[in-house]
Write a protein that holds these residues in place. Structure first.
Motif: not given
Length: 670
Positions: A322, A334-335, A339, A344, A347, A366, A368
């Motif tokens: 990431t 979160p968020p 994401w 968002v 999630g 999904t 990223f």
């Protein structure tokens, strides 16, 4: 004090008494064993000392025997013999004799050793004479058996004689006379003689000699060690003067031992407890270090979250994936920064579904976004985190970056499309070739009939003259002209179709193969994903092997298409077979090993090919599949033959089919 306590106290006292008694007995037994071993070691050391001393005397006599060929041999013998007698106090006399026992020269030991004069040594006894002659005959030093020598005062002792052959003479030897009592007194240490009865015997127990110390042993600790010399075997026996171990010292020793053992037991328990604790701590540290190293070496990202979705742990792979550090992510709710903005809203509902999933494992795909804004697909597997009380405390996620997998799939799809295009082009060529073969004959017939019709018209039949000045009959002129025109057009169009077909044939004959060196193991490895894809759909197992020296010259695309066609046919043939028989085998090897050909086999466990179909199996439009066109195997055969090879079918033993082709190896072609 109750009865149970008294019983326990009595048992404890009995156990202590038993321990003390056992300690005393063990101490006595141990002391006795130690004394016995000490006597045995002392006896072995004594034998070794005697053997070493006599070996040294033997060596010196051998040196003297080697020097008796000089001119002053008698004087040299006398000088060296007196030196030897002065240094070796167990020797009584050194002589030079011939094989008849006659004395040539002799030297006696100095006082106070007993003197063996010429009257006692004038004639050798049986034992000495036997040793003398045996030493001369076998040319090696030998000892006589001990024998008794008496003196005029009714005293005497046992002696033994060492005979050493004179070098360079076949009938002479040096003789050294040993006193057995002096050998014991002069060789063994005084400490042994003062504490042990020491004596020599023959192997049958006959007494030979003993030390001058008139000590009698107690008969408790004894030892007997053999003294082996060339020509003589004796036993050195020792009998210690020590008696049995005393009780009182051993009792005190036992008490001391018991106290010491108690202290040692306490210390051992403490040491064991500390060792167990240290080992547990070390194992915990090792386990932590191992798990840390394992997590750090993973390419799979790991992410732990609590039930509210807050991140509690990330591994380095997830941080690299990431672009965020662990400090930036741990504790984040979160968020999440990785994401996608448009995902968002998806999630939070997923978190709610996870809370209500009753700790079931979840997997989903999904996208990223990295810190630099790059989007990448991920595959996530969520598993519940359970504490020691069995309660779920959160979720552990395994995140796989599948961007490289997607890229490979895209390349494979593009490659498959290219292969399909090439296959369609090759199929088009095969169809054109087959159609040209089938249509040439009808078109030739049409042309023949058209020419025959024109010839008939030109033959001058009534009303069919080509002279325009000649009148024609009414009603015939128009029909004859139309017939001529139609026949002419039939011929023209037939010739045109034939020319088109011949052009197609010429084009097909002119097509060439772009040849380059191809390693079959690399070729199979490149198309393995495509074969595996087809195999997985039909629940088949692929096993392939290719030797590294399977190199041919050819068109890689065409050969890949051949392998794909053959493997696809094999997989489809096994769709009705049992699951354990659905094994596709592909093998490429040199035949013979290191030879000039590369053999490739594709083997399946399907139903095989019917005998009536096998002869036409590679012909165009011949197929065993209801939906097949019968072009694939014909195309494969054409490609293999274009490469200078041969494709054939063989029935497989045990059921199934084998498609085999051979191509010239690159070395052979070059």
């Amino acid at each position: 004090m109750d009865r149970r306590t008294r019983i326990l106290a009595a048992l404890a006292a009995l156990m202590v008494g038993a321990v003390l008694a056992a300690a005393v007995m063990l101490s006595i037994r141990y002391e006795r064993s130690e004394r016995q071993e000490a006597v045995l070691r002392a006896t072995e050391d004594a034998v070794a000392a005697i053997r070493a001393r006599m070996a040294d005397t033997e060596r010196r006599l051998g040196l003297l025997a080697a020097e008796l060929q000089r001119s002053d041999a008698a004087q040299h013998f006398a000088r060296m013999a007196h030196e030897l007698l002065a240094e070796e106090n167990a020797l009584l006399r050194v002589e030079w004799r011939d094989d008849s026992g006659a004395l040539l020269h002799g030297a006696g030991a100095p006082a106070p050793r007993p003197k063996l004069d010429s009257s006692l040594r004038g004639k050798l006894g049986f034992e000495a004479m036997l040793a003398l002659r045996s030493a001369i005959e076998f040319d090696r030093p030998l000892y006589s058996r001990p024998y008794y020598v008496s003196f005029g005062d009714s005293s005497g002792f046992e002696v033994t004689e060492l005979a050493v052959p004179v070098e360079g003479s076949a009938n002479e030897a040096l003789v050294a006379v040993y006193s057995m009592p002096l050998l014991i007194d002069g060789t063994l240490p005084a400490s042994l003689l003062r504490s042990h009865q020491v004596y020599l015997t023959e192997t049958d127990g006959t007494f030979v000699a003993r030390s001058s110390v008139r000590l009698h042993g107690a008969g408790i600790y004894t030892a007997s060690v053999p003294l082996e010399l060339p020509g003589m075997s004796l036993q050195l026996r020792t009998n210690s003067a020590q008696g049995s171990p005393k009780l009182i010292p051993n009792l005190l020793t036992a008490l001391l031992i018991a106290v010491t053992l108690g202290l040692l037991a306490s210390g051992a328990l403490l040491w064991r407890d500390s060792r167990l604790r240290a080992r547990a701590e070390r194992e915990l540290r090792d386990q932590h270090a191992f798990r840390k190293a394992m997590e750090d070496s993973l390419f799979t990202g790991l992410r732990a979250r609590d039930l509210d979705g807050r991140i509690t742990y990330v591994n380095p792979a997830f941080c690299r994936m990431t672009g965020y550090t662990a400090e930036e992510l741990v504790g984040r709710a979160p968020p999440m920064p990785y994401w996608l903005p448009d995902l968002v809203q998806d999630g939070r509902p997923r978190l709610d579904r996870m809370r209500g999933s009753d700790a079931m494992r979840l997997g989903y795909e999904t996208e990223f976004v990295r810190r630099d804004g790059e989007r990448f697909p991920v595959l996530i597997f969520e598993a519940p985190l359970i504490d020691e009380r069995g309660r779920q405390t959160g979720w552990m996620g395994s995140i796989l970056d599948v961007s490289e997998q997607r890229r490979v799939e895209t390349l494979a799809r593009v490659q498959q499309e290219k292969l399909q295009v090439n296959a369609r082009m090759a199929l088009l060529g095969e169809v054109a070739s087959a159609l040209s073969h089938e249509l040439n004959q009808p078109l030739a017939a049409i042309a023949s009939y058209a020419t025959a019709g024109e010839n008939l018209l030109a033959a001058g039949r009534p009303g069919e003259s080509e002279d325009p000045a000649q009148p024609t009959r009414a009603g015939d002129g128009g029909s004859v002209g139309a017939l001529r025109t139609a026949l002419s057009r039939i011929r023209d169009q037939s010739e045109r179709a034939g020319q088109v077909i011949r052009s197609v044939q010429a084009f097909m004959r002119r097509r060439h193969v772009d040849r380059a060196p191809i390693r079959f193991d690399a070729l199979l490895a490149s198309i393995e994903p495509l074969i595996q894809l087809q195999a997985r759909r039909s629940a088949c197992t692929l096993n392939w092997r290719a030797d590294p020296d399977t190199i041919v010259l050819g068109d890689r695309t065409m050969l890949e298409q051949v392998m794909l066609n053959l493997t696809r046919n094999a997989i489809e043939a096994m769709e009705q077979s049992k699951a354990d028989r659905r094994v596709l085998e592909v093998e490429a090897r040199r035949e013979p090993p290191g030879g000039g050909a590369v053999a490739v086999e594709v083997r399946d466990r399907g139903a095989g090919v019917a005998p009536e179909v096998a002869p036409q199996l590679f012909s165009a439009f011949v197929t065993t599949k209801p939906e097949g066109l019968g072009i694939g195997l014909s195309l494969c055969r054409s490609v293999i033959e274009a490469h200078g090879g041969r494709l054939r079918y063989l029935p497989r033993e045990g059921g199934g089919a084998v498609f085999r082709f051979e191509l010239p190896a690159a070395e052979a072609r070059s």
